[in-house]
Design a protein around this motif. Structure first.
Motif, mmCIF file in Angstrom:
data_model
loop_
_atom_site.group_PDB
_atom_site.id
_atom_site.type_symbol
_atom_site.label_atom_id
_atom_site.label_comp_id
_atom_site.label_asym_id
_atom_site.label_seq_id
_atom_site.Cartn_x
_atom_site.Cartn_y
_atom_site.Cartn_z
ATOM 1 N N GLU A 80 71.876 39.847 38.989
ATOM 2 C CA GLU A 80 71.747 40.942 38.033
ATOM 3 C C GLU A 80 73.101 41.636 37.823
ATOM 4 O O GLU A 80 73.484 41.959 36.696
ATOM 5 N N LYS A 83 75.406 39.482 35.657
ATOM 6 C CA LYS A 83 75.070 39.597 34.228
ATOM 7 C C LYS A 83 75.686 40.860 33.646
ATOM 8 O O LYS A 83 76.224 40.852 32.539
ATOM 9 N N ALA A 86 79.364 40.292 33.259
ATOM 10 C CA ALA A 86 79.648 39.350 32.168
ATOM 11 C C ALA A 86 79.661 40.047 30.814
ATOM 12 O O ALA A 86 80.330 39.593 29.882
ATOM 13 N N ASN A 87 78.947 41.156 30.688
ATOM 14 C CA ASN A 87 78.896 41.898 29.424
ATOM 15 C C ASN A 87 79.866 43.080 29.384
ATOM 16 O O ASN A 87 79.928 43.777 28.372
#
Length: 114
Positions: A80, A83, A86-87
Motif C-alpha cells: 500500500e 502504491k 508510485a503516485n
C-alpha cells in the motif's frame, strides 16, 4: 514451530531461534543481548521495515529523489505504501531530511537533496 533468524541488531549476528506454540512465544534462544530478543519476538509477531524508494522530481538536477520512511512500517502495509510512493511527485528544491509527504501518519523523508 521454530523460527530461525540471524540477528541484525548489532554486529554479533547471533543465531536466534524463536519457538512458537499455539500462536504464543514459548522460548527465545541464542541471543546474547536483550535487544536481540526483543527484535526476534517482533520479527515473529509483527515484522516491520524501514522502506526506501525514489520518487520523481520536477525541476531538479536529477529526475528523482531518494526517500525513506521515518519509522518502520508493518510488512503487510508495504504494498500500500509503495502504491502511494508510485503516485508521489515532488518539486525541487528538496534538502536532505525534508519531510516530503506523510502516509498513514508516517513521515516520508528525503535522503538526498535535489
Amino acid at each position: 514451530m521454530i523460527y530461525r533468524f540471524t540477528c541484525i541488531v548489532c554486529p554479533l549476528g547471533c543465531a536466534i531461534e524463536v519457538e512458537v506454540e499455539n500462536g504464543k512465544i514459548k522460548d527465545v534462544r541464542g541471543c546474547t543481548c536483550p535487544r536481540g530478543k526483543e527484535w526476534a519476538i517482533q520479527e515473529v509477531t509483527n515484522p516491520k521495515r524501514v522502506v526506501m524508494s525514489v520518487v520523481p522530481l520536477e525541476g531538479g538536477a536529477l529526475p528523482t529523489v531518494s526517500v525513506k520512511t521515518a519509522e518502520p512500517v508493518p510488512k503487510e502495509k508495504i504494498p500500500e505504501l509503495m502504491k502511494f510512493l508510485a503516485n508521489l511527485k515532488l518539486k525541487a528544491p528538496i534538502k536532505i531530511g525534508d519531510v516530503v509527504a506523510e502516509w498513514d501518519r508516517i513521515k516520508i523523508v528525503a535522503t538526498r537533496g535535489a
